[in-house]
Every structure is written in structure tokens, then in C-alpha cells.
Motif scaffolding. Structure first.
Motif, PDB file in Angstrom:
ATOM      1  N   LEU A  79      35.436  29.602  44.260  1.00  0.00           N
ATOM      2  CA  LEU A  79      36.471  30.035  43.330  1.00  0.00           C
ATOM      3  C   LEU A  79      36.459  31.554  43.274  1.00  0.00           C
ATOM      4  CD1 LEU A  79      34.878  27.390  41.876  1.00  0.00           C
ATOM      5  CD2 LEU A  79      36.891  27.582  40.432  1.00  0.00           C
ATOM      6  N   LYS A  80      37.584  32.162  43.646  1.00  0.00           N
ATOM      7  CA  LYS A  80      37.705  33.619  43.635  1.00  0.00           C
ATOM      8  C   LYS A  80      38.759  34.029  42.608  1.00  0.00           C
ATOM      9  CE  LYS A  80      40.227  36.160  46.379  1.00  0.00           C
ATOM     10  NZ  LYS A  80      40.848  36.670  47.618  1.00  0.00           N
ATOM     11  N   TYR A  81      38.435  35.043  41.814  1.00  0.00           N
ATOM     12  CA  TYR A  81      39.335  35.514  40.767  1.00  0.00           C
ATOM     13  C   TYR A  81      39.689  36.975  41.037  1.00  0.00           C
ATOM     14  CZ  TYR A  81      37.616  31.398  38.290  1.00  0.00           C
ATOM     15  OH  TYR A  81      37.276  30.117  37.932  1.00  0.00           O
ATOM     16  N   THR A  82      40.994  37.260  41.123  1.00  0.00           N
ATOM     17  CA  THR A  82      41.483  38.633  41.215  1.00  0.00           C
ATOM     18  C   THR A  82      42.094  38.999  39.876  1.00  0.00           C
ATOM     19  OG1 THR A  82      41.964  38.399  43.575  1.00  0.00           O
ATOM     20  CG2 THR A  82      43.015  40.227  42.405  1.00  0.00           C
ATOM     21  N   LEU A  83      41.499  39.967  39.195  1.00  0.00           N
ATOM     22  CA  LEU A  83      41.994  40.399  37.896  1.00  0.00           C
ATOM     23  C   LEU A  83      42.877  41.622  38.098  1.00  0.00           C
ATOM     24  CD1 LEU A  83      39.050  39.017  37.319  1.00  0.00           C
ATOM     25  CD2 LEU A  83      39.491  39.854  35.009  1.00  0.00           C
ATOM     26  N   ASN A  84      44.127  41.532  37.632  1.00  0.00           N
ATOM     27  CA  ASN A  84      45.113  42.595  37.786  1.00  0.00           C
ATOM     28  C   ASN A  84      45.348  43.261  36.442  1.00  0.00           C
ATOM     29  OD1 ASN A  84      46.474  41.912  40.660  1.00  0.00           O
ATOM     30  ND2 ASN A  84      46.009  40.022  39.575  1.00  0.00           N
ATOM     31  N   ASN A  85      45.213  44.563  36.407  1.00  0.00           N
ATOM     32  CA  ASN A  85      45.503  45.334  35.198  1.00  0.00           C
ATOM     33  C   ASN A  85      46.894  45.932  35.346  1.00  0.00           C
ATOM     34  OD1 ASN A  85      45.623  47.004  33.002  1.00  0.00           O
ATOM     35  ND2 ASN A  85      43.914  48.315  33.598  1.00  0.00           N
ATOM     36  N   PHE A  86      47.898  45.300  34.748  1.00  0.00           N
ATOM     37  CA  PHE A  86      49.273  45.760  34.874  1.00  0.00           C
ATOM     38  C   PHE A  86      49.654  46.776  33.808  1.00  0.00           C
ATOM     39  CE2 PHE A  86      49.688  41.582  37.061  1.00  0.00           C
ATOM     40  CZ  PHE A  86      50.088  42.079  38.288  1.00  0.00           C
ATOM     41  N   THR A  87      48.701  47.227  33.011  1.00  0.00           N
ATOM     42  CA  THR A  87      48.997  48.203  31.970  1.00  0.00           C
ATOM     43  C   THR A  87      48.795  49.615  32.510  1.00  0.00           C
ATOM     44  OG1 THR A  87      46.768  48.456  31.040  1.00  0.00           O
ATOM     45  CG2 THR A  87      48.031  46.523  30.369  1.00  0.00           C
ATOM     46  N   ASN A  88      49.122  50.605  31.693  1.00  0.00           N
ATOM     47  CA  ASN A  88      48.907  51.999  32.071  1.00  0.00           C
ATOM     48  C   ASN A  88      47.639  52.560  31.442  1.00  0.00           C
ATOM     49  OD1 ASN A  88      49.701  52.124  29.435  1.00  0.00           O
ATOM     50  ND2 ASN A  88      51.525  53.357  29.780  1.00  0.00           N
ATOM     51  N   SER A 133      23.642  19.987  39.895  1.00  0.00           N
ATOM     52  CA  SER A 133      24.867  20.784  40.000  1.00  0.00           C
ATOM     53  C   SER A 133      24.643  22.176  39.434  1.00  0.00           C
ATOM     54  CB  SER A 133      26.023  20.109  39.233  1.00  0.00           C
ATOM     55  OG  SER A 133      26.223  18.795  39.685  1.00  0.00           O
ATOM     56  N   GLY A 134      25.443  23.122  39.893  1.00  0.00           N
ATOM     57  CA  GLY A 134      25.340  24.472  39.367  1.00  0.00           C
ATOM     58  C   GLY A 134      26.377  25.386  39.971  1.00  0.00           C
ATOM     59  N   HIS A 135      26.169  26.684  39.775  1.00  0.00           N
ATOM     60  CA  HIS A 135      27.071  27.681  40.343  1.00  0.00           C
ATOM     61  C   HIS A 135      26.272  28.925  40.693  1.00  0.00           C
ATOM     62  CE1 HIS A 135      28.057  29.538  36.109  1.00  0.00           C
ATOM     63  NE2 HIS A 135      26.858  29.040  36.142  1.00  0.00           N
ATOM     64  N   LEU A 136      26.797  29.670  41.660  1.00  0.00           N
ATOM     65  CA  LEU A 136      26.196  30.923  42.040  1.00  0.00           C
ATOM     66  C   LEU A 136      27.279  31.967  42.190  1.00  0.00           C
ATOM     67  CD1 LEU A 136      25.332  31.142  45.806  1.00  0.00           C
ATOM     68  CD2 LEU A 136      26.449  29.117  44.871  1.00  0.00           C
ATOM     69  N   ALA A 192      43.895  51.472  35.351  1.00  0.00           N
ATOM     70  CA  ALA A 192      45.318  51.178  35.162  1.00  0.00           C
ATOM     71  C   ALA A 192      45.973  50.927  36.507  1.00  0.00           C
ATOM     72  CB  ALA A 192      45.998  52.343  34.452  1.00  0.00           C
ATOM     73  N   GLY A 193      46.654  49.800  36.629  1.00  0.00           N
ATOM     74  CA  GLY A 193      47.300  49.428  37.877  1.00  0.00           C
ATOM     75  C   GLY A 193      46.357  48.910  38.933  1.00  0.00           C
ATOM     76  N   GLY A 194      45.069  48.756  38.614  1.00  0.00           N
ATOM     77  CA  GLY A 194      44.082  48.359  39.595  1.00  0.00           C
ATOM     78  C   GLY A 194      43.689  46.901  39.494  1.00  0.00           C
ATOM     79  N   THR A 195      42.739  46.503  40.359  1.00  0.00           N
ATOM     80  CA  THR A 195      42.274  45.122  40.404  1.00  0.00           C
ATOM     81  C   THR A 195      40.760  45.104  40.556  1.00  0.00           C
ATOM     82  OG1 THR A 195      42.465  44.987  42.814  1.00  0.00           O
ATOM     83  CG2 THR A 195      44.398  44.351  41.522  1.00  0.00           C
ATOM     84  N   THR A 196      40.188  43.952  40.289  1.00  0.00           N
ATOM     85  CA  THR A 196      38.786  43.700  40.620  1.00  0.00           C
ATOM     86  C   THR A 196      38.661  42.239  41.020  1.00  0.00           C
ATOM     87  OG1 THR A 196      36.504  44.081  39.900  1.00  0.00           O
ATOM     88  CG2 THR A 196      37.973  43.007  38.329  1.00  0.00           C
ATOM     89  N   VAL A 197      37.623  41.932  41.809  1.00  0.00           N
ATOM     90  CA  VAL A 197      37.417  40.577  42.313  1.00  0.00           C
ATOM     91  C   VAL A 197      36.039  40.099  41.901  1.00  0.00           C
ATOM     92  CG1 VAL A 197      37.117  39.163  44.390  1.00  0.00           C
ATOM     93  CG2 VAL A 197      38.989  40.808  44.263  1.00  0.00           C
ATOM     94  N   ILE A 198      35.969  38.856  41.446  1.00  0.00           N
ATOM     95  CA  ILE A 198      34.695  38.186  41.209  1.00  0.00           C
ATOM     96  C   ILE A 198      34.824  36.785  41.779  1.00  0.00           C
ATOM     97  CG2 ILE A 198      35.342  37.370  38.903  1.00  0.00           C
ATOM     98  CD1 ILE A 198      32.405  37.860  38.080  1.00  0.00           C
ATOM     99  N   ALA A 199      33.746  36.277  42.378  1.00  0.00           N
ATOM    100  CA  ALA A 199      33.818  34.962  43.030  1.00  0.00           C
ATOM    101  C   ALA A 199      32.554  34.165  42.736  1.00  0.00           C
ATOM    102  CB  ALA A 199      34.009  35.103  44.534  1.00  0.00           C
ATOM    103  N   PHE A 200      32.721  32.855  42.625  1.00  0.00           N
ATOM    104  CA  PHE A 200      31.626  31.921  42.381  1.00  0.00           C
ATOM    105  C   PHE A 200      31.756  30.750  43.357  1.00  0.00           C
ATOM    106  CE2 PHE A 200      32.724  33.956  38.401  1.00  0.00           C
ATOM    107  CZ  PHE A 200      31.497  34.295  37.839  1.00  0.00           C
TER     108      PHE A 200
END
Length: 632
Positions: A79-88, A133-136, A192-200
Motif C-alpha cells: 500500500l503506497k500513499y501519495t500525500l498532496n498539499n494543494f494549499t499555499n 499477520s502484521g505490517h512493515l 506548499a504544492g508539494g507531495t510526500t510518499v509513504i508505503a507499507f
């Protein structure tokens, strides 16, 4: 901050009311370019009624899943999450975590949790042998591993944040009991206007050794994926801005969106009924799109806006053009809900209508049929502090009274326009037959002129009754059925209500008080709003109050004339009587007079509070193009 997956890809918070077949993702790929099965869904910041309010950060998160059929990759899901900051504004101090409540044992509750820092693997075993079961964490740094007993969930939401940022718990096994745990990275800054990625990776195994083998396989697979699969979510996107019009909570379930594309050609490829189609805040379009140049307007329904949209929460739209180009846009609604306390001023079983403040704000005049035949009205005066016992009749008849700025005179309508001393006396006619039926008189702020309604047009005269302007010509000529005129506090403009010849229904217009030109519509021009009536400018000229009316509802709306944002005023206690008519600001601007049913009320705007939380204003998204809101 809480994220919830959205039905049909995107929209407002999923609250469990959607039918199961509507809980769909944006894209489901079998096979996908990087896995045997891939999905893409969009998540928004959300809150439900069971939790306390949160501060909206303006983040939109895209979740991708990667699943495989063949060993050794068939016992985990990435599961990969891309967080988008659409604010200024930069979002700082953010902790991103994934929490799991895995009932590993067949007994359903006696779990033991563990954390292996070297593998970045948190997992659950049980005293009753079953699947482990678990996650990493695959992308990101584990800065927090926390666990807690089910049934002792943090409260309020601030305590969840404290848990997410609390650091490392004792890694020794903890249990057996029914437990949950977090793996978290933070603090993280998203510019602002950027992204970050986190994955499990969600991992399972027949036993502990098998779990470790599958976790190693997930780590290896993640490292082998190409950069575009491990980086921020990307999709072919067109430059797009969406511009939700005013959302009227008095008409839940209907709103419109203006899509602004980079070119006319892209707008022409807007596909309202395509394979994926258009989704905005959980609602699907119900009216054919209207294309005008680079702009396309679509109408949406089948969403309970009052339950789903909250102040500061964005409307998000997603779909495809006819050539499969994806578009995405987010914007905040311009209407928020607010609650204000009300005080009832009259209780007589008669009809009490048309209230108006005295210049000092201590008294009101109003029309009433008390002691008379139904709908046979006269003008009454009442001291607010002394209450209804102080009400006295000041005219033998009439409606729609207004106080002169010096408090000495009352002007009113009775088929023609009359004045009378504020303490009562013989009315003096200012207009006479056969000049035409005249109503709605209102004094100018300096008391030298009166604007009024005659034969469906807005006219102006001196306080002595002499018409002002071209002989025989009305002041305002926009539309049809012009009525309910009101002066701006500086005396330079006049607001009035008129039928909109383009859309039908009533809208509020404004004209220059001297020339009558130009006539400009002030209120929104949505087709599904039936009427806007009773304009009431605030004493400071910054706000226009008006009524938004339909066949079964009337709401007070406050329009900020500087920012074009709106608040729907919900009364506390709620008033269910219909109609809700007439509006007038108090001289200090803190209160509004209005009529609900057959009685007069005051709503105290100085004690108005936003529902659930304060709205944060229009948090406009930022992108790489002048109209772009992209997922980078």
C-alpha cells in the motif's frame, strides 16, 4: 488528521450510508503495469460525528495497492500513499502512520504484539495458533511504534496525534490481550504544492518464520519496482481548475461545478458519461454539461451536503476526458454553516410582519393585524426591552414601515407611500392615485430621499414626495418585477430584487443610486435556486444578508461582499415555521430582525459560531500551471 477512503473514488467523508456496490475505487487494473492487480483510490481529510473537530490541512491522498498471484509474493499487499498539499502553506510537524487491529487468533481477541526494529516489522501472534499477520514500512522511517488496548482508544482526536508522535514503545512482546498498534514516520513537512510518499506492506504467514520470509519478499519486491511506481502517484492529467459555485445548504443534494481547462479542445473532450465519468465529492452528475469556450459547467446531486460537507472541507472532482486523459481538481465551497441564537420579540397570535429598527436600536416598528380582521394591517411601535406590553398602534393601516434616520418619522406603504410622526398621528401622503400602486419605501441614509416600489419598478423621490430622475422614468430597469429596494449604508447604491430574465426566479441586483446604471447581479446565478429575496446590507457595507427561498425552505444567507463567501445562518433554537421573511440589520450590525411564521425574532450575529468548527476560508490549490491542480 483522519483519512477516510471515498466511495466512487473521491468525495466527502464516507459515512456508511452508501450501498455496497457504490464503494468503488477510481481505477482497478488487472493486470496493472507493476503488479498482477493494482488499484487507485483517493482519500480526503475527514471527520465523523463521533469525534471532535479537526483542523483541515488541505491534503488529498492517493492510495495505490499492488498485489501478486505467484509465490513468494502472494502473501502480502503493498500500500503506497501519495500525500498532496494543494494549499499555499507548508504543512509541518505531520506524523504519518498506519494502525492495525488484527485479531490473529481464532478466539478473536487474545493477541500478542511485537516489533522488530531491524526489519521495521510489527506483527501479531496469538495464544491460539493461527495465521501470523502484521505490517512493515517500505518507504519512510519508523520513528514511532506504539500499541494500545482495544477499548481504550484515544479521546479526543488530539490524543490520537499524541499516540502517533509518542516515540518507540518497549519492543518486547506485549499481551496476550486485544491490542492495536501503529507504525509511524514523522515529523514530516509537505511544502506548499508539494507531495510526500509513504508505503507499507500488509503481510501474513502460516507461522512466524513464514511471516518473516514474506516480509523479506515484500521488501525485495518494493526495491525492484521502477522509480515511477515507488515515487509520487502520477497519471496523465490535464490542467484544470474547478470553481464550485455557492453551495446552498437549504437545497441539499444539488450543486454545480465550473471546470476550467487549459484549452477549448480539452473542454470539448470533457466526458460526462464516460467509462469512469465525473465524480465530485461523492456525487455524480445529473445534468448534461454546458460547454462555453474553455469552461464546462456540470450539475451534481444525490449527495447530502449537510451531512458530508463541513467548513473548510474541499470539493474534489475526478474523471476523464474522452481520450482517456485524467483530470483532477479541488476547491473549497464558498458557503459554510453557522449557528446563531435567536430571541422572539412578539408572541401575539396575530400576524406580525415587516419589522424595522429605530435609529438607536432600542425600538422597532412593524405591521400587525392584532385586534383587527386577518390581514388588515396597521403600523405598531414597540420598545424592545419593555417587550410586547409596550406595543402601541401608530397608524390606521399600512405595511412595510421604515424609520427616518433622525427617528422622528415613519414612512410606510398602503397602496401609496405615506409618512407619520414616530409617536403616531395623521398620515401624510407622498404619492397619490393615479400615480400607481406603491410599496416598499426606504429612507436614504441621510434622510433626504426615499426609494420605493411602484408597478414592478424601483423609483426614487425626495423626502417631500417629489420624484427624482427623468420624469416618468424608474430608477432601475433590470429584469422584471423589481421590488424590495434597500440603500447601501453610504447612500451610493441601491439593492433590489428582480426576476432574472436568463434563469427565472428572483435575484438581488444593485444600481448606482444617482443614475440607476449599471444594474449588476449580486447574488449567485445558479439555476436550481428559486429565489433570493429581502436584501439587507450591514451598516459597515461589508456584508449583504438575504433570504434564499424555495418551495419548502427559507434560509438566511450572509454574503461577504469583499470575498464573495457565504454563511448560512442556522437559528438556535431552530425555527421550522415557514415562511421566513423580511431582514434588517440593527444599527450596530450585531443583530438581524426577521419574521418566522407570524412572529418577529432577532438573531444575534455577534454570537454566531460556525457549525463543528471555524471555516478556514478559500484554500485555493496551487499547481504548476496557471489553472492547474495536479497530482505530482
Amino acid at each position: 488528521m483522519v483519512f477516510r477512503e471515498q466511495p466512487r473514488g473521491i468525495g466527502s467523508s464516507f459515512n456508511g450510508s452508501w450501498p455496497p456496490d457504490d464503494r468503488k475505487i477510481v481505477d482497478e487494473l488487472e493486470p496493472g503495469p507493476h503488479a498482477d492487480h493494482q488499484t487507485v483510490s483517493v482519500m480526503l481529510e475527514a471527520i465523523d460525528d463521533e469525534n471532535q473537530s479537526r483542523v483541515p490541512l488541505g491534503l488529498v491522498t492517493v492510495r495505490e495497492t499492488f498485489a501478486y498471484i505467484d509465490p513468494p509474493d502472494d502473501d502480502y499487499i503493498i500500500l503506497k500513499y501519495t500525500l498532496n498539499n494543494f494549499t499555499n502553506t507548508d504543512v509541518t510537524g505531520l506524523h504519518l502512520g498506519q494502525g492495525l487491529d488484527i485479531d490473529a487468533g481464532s478466539s478473536g481477541g487474545d493477541d500478542v504484539v511485537r516489533y522488530d526494529a531491524a526489519k521495521r516489522l510489527a506483527f501479531v501472534t496469538s495464544d491460539v495458533p493461527d495465521v501470523v499477520s502484521g505490517h512493515l514500512m517500505l518507504a519512510g522511517d519508523v520513528t514511532t511504534y506504539q500499541r494500545w488496548r482495544v477499548g481504550r482508544d484515544p479521546w479526543p482526536l488530539a490524543d490520537w496525534y499524541a499516540l502517533l508522535s509518542a516515540g518507540m514503545a518497549d519492543p518486547d512482546p506485549w499481551g496476550p490481550r486485544d491490542v492495536r498498534h501503529f507504525l509511524t514516520d514523522g515529523p514530516v513537512t509537505i511544502p506548499a504544492g508539494g507531495t510526500t510518499v509513504i508505503a507499507f506492506a500488509l503481510v501474513a504467514g502460516d507461522d512466524e518464520a513464514d511471516l518473516y520470509a514474506n516480509a523479506d519478499a515484500a521488501t525485495t519486491k518494493w526495491a525492484s519496482l521502477p522509480a515511477e511506481a515507488r515515487g509520487p502517484y502520477r497519471t496523465p492529467l490535464t490542467d484544470l481548475a474547478i470553481k464550485p459555485r455557492v453551495i446552498n445548504l437549504a437545497a441539499p443534494g444539488v450543486f454545480s461545478v465550473v471546470f476550467e481547462f487549459a484549452s477549448v479542445a480539452e473542454a470539448a473532450r470533457f466526458d460526462i458519461g464516460g467509462r469512469v465519468g465525473v465524480v465530485c465529492s461523492g456525487a455524480r452528475p445529473f445534468r448534461a454539461n454546458k460547454v462555453k469556450g474553455r469552461r464546462v459547467r456540470a450539475f451534481f446531486k444525490n449527495v447530502d451536503l449537510q451531512a458530508r460537507l463541513r467548513p473548510g472541507e474541499p470539493i474534489v472532482c475526478d474523471g476523464r476526458l474522452s481520450d482517456e486523459t485524467r483530470y483532477f481538481g479541488a476547491d473549497n465551497p464558498r458557503l459554510v454553516r453557522a449557528i446563531a441564537p435567536v430571541t422572539q420579540l412578539t408572541f401575539d397570535p396575530a400576524n406580525d410582519v415587516d419589522p424595522s429598527w429605530s435609529p438607536d436600536g432600542r425600538s422597532i416598528v412593524f405591521a400587525s393585524d392584532r385586534g383587527r380582521a386577518p390581514d388588515d394591517f396597521a403600523i405598531w411601535r414597540m420598545d424592545i426591552e419593555a417587550g410586547e406590553a409596550s406595543a402601541v398602534q401608530v397608524t390606521p393601516g399600512g405595511r412595510q414601515p421604515d424609520w427616518s434616520p433622525d427617528g422622528s418619522t415613519i414612512v410606510f406603504g398602503a397602496g401609496n407611500i405615506f409618512t407619520v410622526p414616530a409617536d403616531g398621528g395623521e398620515p401624510t401622503p407622498l404619492t397619490e392615485p393615479p400615480s400607481g400602486v406603491s410599496w416598499d419605501p426606504r429612507y436614504s441614509p441621510d434622510g433626504t430621499e426615499i426609494v420605493f416600489w411602484r408597478d414592478s419598478e424601483v423609483w426614487k423621490m425626495t423626502a417631500a414626495g417629489e420624484l427624482v430622475g427623468p420624469p416618468g422614468a424608474p430608477l432601475a430597469t433590470a429584469g422584471e418585477w423589481q421590488h424590495q429596494p434597500e440603500w447601501s449604508p453610504d447612500g451610493e447604491r441601491i439593492y433590489f430584487v428582480s426576476v432574472d430574465p436568463r434563469l427565472g426566479g428572483f435575484g438581488i441586483y444593485t444600481v448606482d443610486a444617482s443614475t440607476g446604471e449599471p444594474a449588476t447581479r449580486v447574488t449567485p446565478d445558479e439555476e436550481f435556486f428559486e429565489h433570493y429575496e429581502h436584501p439587507a446590507p450591514s451598516p459597515d457595507g461589508r456584508t449583504l444578508a438575504f433570504l434564499s427561498a424555495g418551495t419548502a425552505f427559507v434560509h438566511i444567507i450572509l454574503q461577504d461582499l469583499r470575498t464573495d463567501t457565504h454563511s448560512a445562518v442556522l437559528t438556535d433554537p431552530p425555527l421550522n415555521a415557514w415562511p421566513l421573511v423580511n431582514l434588517e440589520y440593527s444599527p450596530d450590525g450585531d443583530r438581524l430582525l426577521f419574521v418566522s411564521g407570524h412572529d418577529i425574532y432577532v438573531v444575534n450575529l455577534s454570537k454566531m459560531r460556525h457549525r463543528k468548527e471555524e471555516a478556514k476560508g478559500n484554500n485555493r490549490g496551487r499547481g504548476r500551471g496557471p489553472r492547474a491542480r495536479r497530482m505530482h
